[in-house]
Design an enzyme around this catalytic site. Sequence first.
Site, mmCIF file in Angstrom:
data_model
loop_
_atom_site.group_PDB
_atom_site.id
_atom_site.type_symbol
_atom_site.label_atom_id
_atom_site.label_comp_id
_atom_site.label_asym_id
_atom_site.label_seq_id
_atom_site.Cartn_x
_atom_site.Cartn_y
_atom_site.Cartn_z
ATOM 1 N N ASP A 75 0.862 -1.176 0.000
ATOM 2 C CA ASP A 75 0.000 0.000 0.000
ATOM 3 C C ASP A 75 0.901 1.229 0.000
ATOM 4 O OD1 ASP A 75 -2.225 1.513 -0.068
ATOM 5 O OD2 ASP A 75 -2.803 1.214 2.011
ATOM 6 N N ASP A 254 -8.539 -6.831 0.701
ATOM 7 C CA ASP A 254 -7.596 -6.971 1.801
ATOM 8 C C ASP A 254 -8.284 -6.340 2.991
ATOM 9 O OD1 ASP A 254 -6.991 -4.099 0.868
ATOM 10 O OD2 ASP A 254 -6.020 -4.269 2.816
#
Length: 359
Positions: A75, A254
């Site tokens: 990320d 996720d």
Amino acid sequence: MLHTDHGTIETPVFIPVGTAGTVKAVHQKELKDDIKAQIILGNTYHLYLRPGLDIIEKAGGIHQFIGWDKPVLTDSGGYQIYSLTDRRKISENGVVFQSHIDGSKHEFTPERVVDIERTIGADIMMAFDECTPFPCDYKYAKKSMLVTHKWLERCIKRFDQTTDKFGYSQKLFPIVQGSAYKDLRQQSAEFIAGQNREGNAIGGLSVGEPTEVMYEMTELVCGILPADKLRYLMGVGTPANILECIALGVDMFDCVIPTRNARNGMLFTGNGIMNMRNEKWKDDLGPIDNEGTSFVDRQYSKAYLRHLFVSKEILGPMIATLHNLAFYVWLVTEARKQIIENTFGTWKEKMMKQVTQRL
RNA sequence: GGGGGGGUACCAGAGUGGUCAAAUGGGGCAGACUGUAAAUCUGUUGGCAACGCCUUCGGAGGUUCGAAUCCUUCUCCCCCCA
């Protein structure tokens, strides 16, 4: 489905969260001080690993990188703009985070984030965006969305100017924003789709809005993002959320729920949700989950697992985490099978009831 | 044998005339957690036909309008001196 040099991602897929420590081990030589600082800053950078990943070998007490055979995703830190609100200052150029550990300041710009993600070596890199809170007034949501779009252009520019750092292909996924406003979501989804990347993410959801709003926005955006590219819904969710969103066309998920809730005693199973601290498991010597796919499911009893939680033994959270991750992986794998066999609709309805009930 | 201290809810432990069904901590019970500063946070924890009533601060008896708190006595525990 997405091909990477570390394997094919078969969708739908749930991406478990790995650790920054693993990142450090993977590219120890490549890590510069500033990247280390950002890892220390918190979990500002996250490495997502697919289960079964075996990249680290302990040789002579030192962890060494030996390669991997599953895709890795990182990320960008955009979520921390939302979760670490009181420790950051945001500007058009980027964001300055202040470390909760030593107070040191770290500036994140789209360019720098891309550089760092390249260095981390992720197969899939996320664009630097701003995740807005809920509720968020329209004016701010619009302004933030436009900033995210500008940052995306800078991310892509930097990405295109740099090359794959470790000899394998790295991909950049842009992220749709727009808060809970339909017109903004539409505008953002069109802009993101227009970038023509291998996959597109939906961000800024599951930040406190009603579940129905999350579904509504997801449906709207999925209608715009191309079906032949991966659609990645960031930060979602519960097993029920995942089933619903698969039905809406999402390919990737996720979420911290399976791991965090596991640490806090909550187990997800195909038959419902269990709070392992509840007294009702006190004398239940049956296996944790008869239909579970993890080795822990039949190796330990509910009563023992409850005992571990009650006694605050770290083994409790460990077992629960293994179970939940295995269940999430099973859930999306099963969903794929059902989709291929054209039975997803009925299967989903059945699972929705089971998966949401409290045991 | 002499002197001193103490017995409070599941446990530890405050409270020493009314504002006490009784602080606080632990334990128990339940809930929350959504791109992880999260092995965390919150609620609840005598009973009941609950804006009120009943039972409870080692036992019994007393003083008082009123007692976990004061007095008498019994009982149990701990410490010191013989």
